[in-house]
Enzyme design. Structure first.
Site, PDB file in Angstrom:
ATOM      1  N   CYS A  51     -24.651  -3.982   0.964  1.00 44.00           N
ATOM      2  CA  CYS A  51     -23.845  -2.931   1.287  1.00 44.00           C
ATOM      3  C   CYS A  51     -24.895  -1.911   1.925  1.00 44.00           C
ATOM      4  O   CYS A  51     -26.192  -1.532   1.691  1.00 44.00           O
ATOM      5  CB  CYS A  51     -23.616  -2.088   0.168  1.00 44.00           C
ATOM      6  SG  CYS A  51     -22.597  -0.477   0.341  1.00 44.00           S
ATOM      7  N   ASP A  91       0.913  -1.338   0.165  1.00 41.92           N
ATOM      8  CA  ASP A  91      -0.156   0.018   0.025  1.00 41.92           C
ATOM      9  C   ASP A  91       0.849   1.407   0.069  1.00 41.92           C
ATOM     10  O   ASP A  91       0.387   2.349   0.422  1.00 41.92           O
ATOM     11  CB  ASP A  91      -0.993   0.151   1.173  1.00 41.92           C
ATOM     12  CG  ASP A  91      -2.407  -0.740   1.012  1.00 41.92           C
ATOM     13  OD1 ASP A  91      -2.457  -0.959  -0.221  1.00 41.92           O
ATOM     14  OD2 ASP A  91      -2.868  -1.041   1.946  1.00 41.92           O
TER      15      ASP A  91
END
Length: 361
Positions: free
Chosen positions: A208, A144
């Site tokens: 979601c 990352d």
């Protein structure tokens, strides 16, 4: 990146050794990918053009380089991709925490120490192990820490497929894992990509809370709770706040319902176990942390990067979504004069939810 020296091992034998060394270093899996990501690049450009990155300007800052490993690190021939499982086996049941609205839900990956340094050190040791066998070679290790399409590279390395929730899925390990990459100038044999196994399942899309999926494999980050609580620097859109529930740092809902996560492996890393009781903490208790306490309790954690101001913003939303007990209303009232306008706005919203609007700027 300098050209690699001739190796003492044939490429196939070296690739096998790399997998063995990766396992010895605690990585859960290791694969090798090529550098061709043209289709992923096209999807990235469409996503950026749609504005789905929100205020994550860094996503477009490097242009197409994110999908072109050879441009990011000149001389790259192959990418060694590693996986590290992070599911803590000593954490409270995430479903139970989500149902207890007076508790704070924090995404499972951030309950322990920050994974970036741990994995970066392990990747460096892997590179040094390779170097001790074949001599100097060109490499860069990333966790990352650079514009890398890590899930696409992991797919190409045979570590899984990208599911409808845009997460990398593995038939034998689910999706609760971190990824890291070692860009190399080694001519290693690459693995075959994994065929997708989502079929007709749409559980993640339906789960979601904020309807962030515009369709299978398509995520509008501007509606995603992980984006809103971590990456988004400003005011959380009011229409989305009620759906956030008690999620104060990240969201795992699309993973919790994924059938493949029944095969998740508990982590072998003590550093990924919960710290300071953050797997099942009381909202009011966390909201009462002053900045010094926040910095102390989140030292070495991925949570610290959002800062105390966003921490209070997120908690104010969660407190607005919980039962209006005297304790909750009192805690919110004590932050009405907070120096941050961002905090004050969300506190006033929460109090109004409980029928006690107070305070003005």
């Amino acid at each position: 990146m300098p050209d690699a020296e001739p190796t003492a091992l044939q490429p196939a034998a070296l690739a096998g050794s790399i997998r063995t060394w990766a396992a010895e270093l605690g990585f859960s899996a290791c694969g090798i990918a090529g550098t061709e990501l043209a289709q992923d690049e096209a999807r990235l450009i469409r996503w950026l053009q749609a504005g789905h990155q929100g205020e994550m300007g860094f996503m477009g800052r490097h242009g197409r380089k994110r999908a072109r490993p050879r441009q990011l690190v000149p001389g790259t021939r192959t990418v060694v991709v590693v996986r590290m499982d992070y599911t803590p086996d000593r954490a409270a049941d995430p479903r139970a925490v989500l149902e207890a609205r007076q508790r704070a839900f924090i995404t499972r990956y951030s309950l322990g120490r920050d994974y970036h340094k741990l994995m970066r050190r392990r990747l460096q040791r892997l590179a040094e192990r390779i170097q001790s066998t074949i001599g100097p070679f060109g490499y860069r290790a990333f966790v990352d820490s650079a514009p890398v399409l890590e899930r696409a590279l992991a797919r190409e390395a045979g570590l899984g497929w990208i599911g409808k929730n845009t997460m990398l899925l593995n038939r034998h390990a689910g999706s609760y894992f971190f990824l890291g990459e070692l860009f190399t100038d080694l001519p290693l044999p690459t693995d075959d990509p994994v065929r997708a196994h989502c079929g007709s399942c749409r559980r993640c899309l339906r789960a979601c809370p904020t309807n962030a999926f515009t369709g299978p494999y398509q995520l509008d980050a501007r509606r995603c709770i992980s984006y809103l609580t971590i990456e988004h620097p400003g005011s959380i859109p009011e229409p989305l706040r009620p759906a956030m529930g008690n999620r104060i740092f990240g969201c795992d809902d699309c993973q919790l319902v994924c059938p493949w996560n029944r095969y998740t492996h508990p982590t072998a890393e003590d550093d990924f176990q919960p710290r300071h009781g953050l797997d099942d903490a009381d909202l009011v208790a966390l909201f009462n942390w002053d900045e010094a306490t926040f910095l102390e309790r989140t030292a070495g954690s991925a949570i610290r990067r959002i800062g105390h101001e966003r921490w209070l913003r997120n908690l104010a939303v969660a407190l607005g979504n919980t039962a209006p007990t005297p304790e909750v209303v009192e805690a919110l009232g004590q932050r009405l004069n907070h120096p941050s306008a961002l905090v004050r706005e969300h506190v006033r919203w929460a109090l109004a939810r409980h029928g006690t609007p107070r305070g003005t700027d």
